[in-house]
Scaffold this motif. Structure first.
Motif, PDB file in Angstrom:
ATOM      1  N   SER A  51      -0.574 -16.478   1.281  1.00  0.00           N
ATOM      2  CA  SER A  51      -0.663 -15.022   1.297  1.00  0.00           C
ATOM      3  C   SER A  51      -1.670 -14.586   0.246  1.00  0.00           C
ATOM      4  O   SER A  51      -1.770 -15.192  -0.815  1.00  0.00           O
ATOM      5  CB  SER A  51       0.694 -14.395   0.988  1.00  0.00           C
ATOM      6  OG  SER A  51       1.609 -14.723   1.998  1.00  0.00           O
ATOM      7  N   TYR A  52      -2.408 -13.540   0.563  1.00  0.00           N
ATOM      8  CA  TYR A  52      -3.354 -12.982  -0.407  1.00  0.00           C
ATOM      9  C   TYR A  52      -3.393 -11.466  -0.234  1.00  0.00           C
ATOM     10  O   TYR A  52      -3.081 -10.937   0.826  1.00  0.00           O
ATOM     11  CB  TYR A  52      -4.748 -13.602  -0.254  1.00  0.00           C
ATOM     12  CG  TYR A  52      -5.391 -13.370   1.084  1.00  0.00           C
ATOM     13  CD1 TYR A  52      -6.256 -12.290   1.289  1.00  0.00           C
ATOM     14  CD2 TYR A  52      -5.139 -14.217   2.155  1.00  0.00           C
ATOM     15  CE1 TYR A  52      -6.849 -12.077   2.513  1.00  0.00           C
ATOM     16  CE2 TYR A  52      -5.719 -14.003   3.393  1.00  0.00           C
ATOM     17  CZ  TYR A  52      -6.577 -12.931   3.565  1.00  0.00           C
ATOM     18  OH  TYR A  52      -7.158 -12.713   4.778  1.00  0.00           O
ATOM     19  N   THR A  53      -3.754 -10.790  -1.298  1.00  0.00           N
ATOM     20  CA  THR A  53      -3.769  -9.332  -1.306  1.00  0.00           C
ATOM     21  C   THR A  53      -5.198  -8.817  -1.207  1.00  0.00           C
ATOM     22  O   THR A  53      -6.096  -9.340  -1.848  1.00  0.00           O
ATOM     23  CB  THR A  53      -3.109  -8.802  -2.595  1.00  0.00           C
ATOM     24  OG1 THR A  53      -1.795  -9.358  -2.675  1.00  0.00           O
ATOM     25  CG2 THR A  53      -3.011  -7.300  -2.588  1.00  0.00           C
ATOM     26  N   LYS A  60      -3.817  -1.156  -0.583  1.00  0.00           N
ATOM     27  CA  LYS A  60      -3.462  -2.545  -0.855  1.00  0.00           C
ATOM     28  C   LYS A  60      -2.576  -3.084   0.274  1.00  0.00           C
ATOM     29  O   LYS A  60      -1.629  -2.445   0.696  1.00  0.00           O
ATOM     30  CB  LYS A  60      -2.707  -2.596  -2.182  1.00  0.00           C
ATOM     31  CG  LYS A  60      -2.394  -3.963  -2.671  1.00  0.00           C
ATOM     32  CD  LYS A  60      -1.741  -3.843  -4.044  1.00  0.00           C
ATOM     33  CE  LYS A  60      -1.338  -5.170  -4.598  1.00  0.00           C
ATOM     34  NZ  LYS A  60      -0.703  -5.016  -5.907  1.00  0.00           N
ATOM     35  N   ARG A  61      -2.929  -4.270   0.793  1.00  0.00           N
ATOM     36  CA  ARG A  61      -2.114  -4.911   1.825  1.00  0.00           C
ATOM     37  C   ARG A  61      -2.155  -6.422   1.644  1.00  0.00           C
ATOM     38  O   ARG A  61      -3.077  -6.960   1.061  1.00  0.00           O
ATOM     39  CB  ARG A  61      -2.560  -4.507   3.213  1.00  0.00           C
ATOM     40  CG  ARG A  61      -3.918  -5.008   3.584  1.00  0.00           C
ATOM     41  CD  ARG A  61      -4.229  -4.692   5.044  1.00  0.00           C
ATOM     42  NE  ARG A  61      -5.355  -5.480   5.449  1.00  0.00           N
ATOM     43  CZ  ARG A  61      -6.550  -4.996   5.679  1.00  0.00           C
ATOM     44  NH1 ARG A  61      -6.777  -3.726   5.570  1.00  0.00           N
ATOM     45  NH2 ARG A  61      -7.526  -5.798   6.053  1.00  0.00           N
ATOM     46  N   THR A  62      -1.161  -7.075   2.177  1.00  0.00           N
ATOM     47  CA  THR A  62      -1.060  -8.524   2.067  1.00  0.00           C
ATOM     48  C   THR A  62      -1.368  -9.165   3.414  1.00  0.00           C
ATOM     49  O   THR A  62      -0.817  -8.764   4.436  1.00  0.00           O
ATOM     50  CB  THR A  62       0.354  -8.930   1.602  1.00  0.00           C
ATOM     51  OG1 THR A  62       0.621  -8.282   0.362  1.00  0.00           O
ATOM     52  CG2 THR A  62       0.467 -10.426   1.432  1.00  0.00           C
TER      53      THR A  62
END
Length: 166
Positions: A51-53, A60-62
């Motif tokens: 997972s990365y942001t 902001k979303r993942t």
């Protein structure tokens, strides 16, 4: 009143162009792969997901990047590790196809077809939604009813496609 009418036409027109380009570009190769028309059939095993942001603040979303080890059905040889869809879990095994470019593994059978249909239904649903919202803003009752009636089956296909395809 002329400015309001212009906005009611320009905004849906711009969204229409964006929807057509995005959805057709994404769905065409994925649907062809899910139906077995392109790529190399085989079996995929998910080996990693990270997972990365993206973005900051409210935007902001993942996101998730997943990779799978792909073993072709014909002439099994060296497995290939490539990116895959983000809605899988590590260790999951599924029937898949390796894209002709060799950089992506996509699910096949019911899961892959429903996933592609979900994405494909998004285009006409988006268009009908734009028409529906325009009809509501212009207070056109018949247009609101007709666009609502057209959008409901597309919404059903999208919901089923999302539930089965993920």
């Amino acid at each position: 009143m002329a400015v309001w009418t212009a906005l009611c036409l320009l905004v849906p027109g711009a969204l229409l162009v964006w929807l057509v380009v995005t959805i057709v570009g994404v769905v065409t190769p994925e649907l062809g792969a899910a139906l077995g028309r392109t790529g190399t059939p085989g079996t995929a095993t998910v080996v990693s997901c990270e997972s990365y942001t993206v973005g900051t603040g409210r935007s902001k979303r993942t996101n998730r990047d997943c990779e799978a080890r792909f073993v072709p059905d014909e002439r099994p040889g060296q497995p290939v590790v490539a990116g895959t869809v983000p809605d899988v879990e590590v260790g999951e095994v599924f029937p898949a196809v390796l894209t002709p470019e060799g950089d992506r593994v996509l699910p096949t059978r019911a899961r892959g077809v429903w996933r592609a249909l979900f994405q494909l239904a998004a285009l006409p649903f988006g268009l009908v939604l734009i028409a529906f919202l325009s009809a509501v803003m212009m207070r056109a009752r018949k247009a609101t009813v007709w666009t609502g009636a057209l959008g409901l089956p597309l919404l059903v296909v999208m919901v089923v496609g999302f539930l089965v395809g993920t």
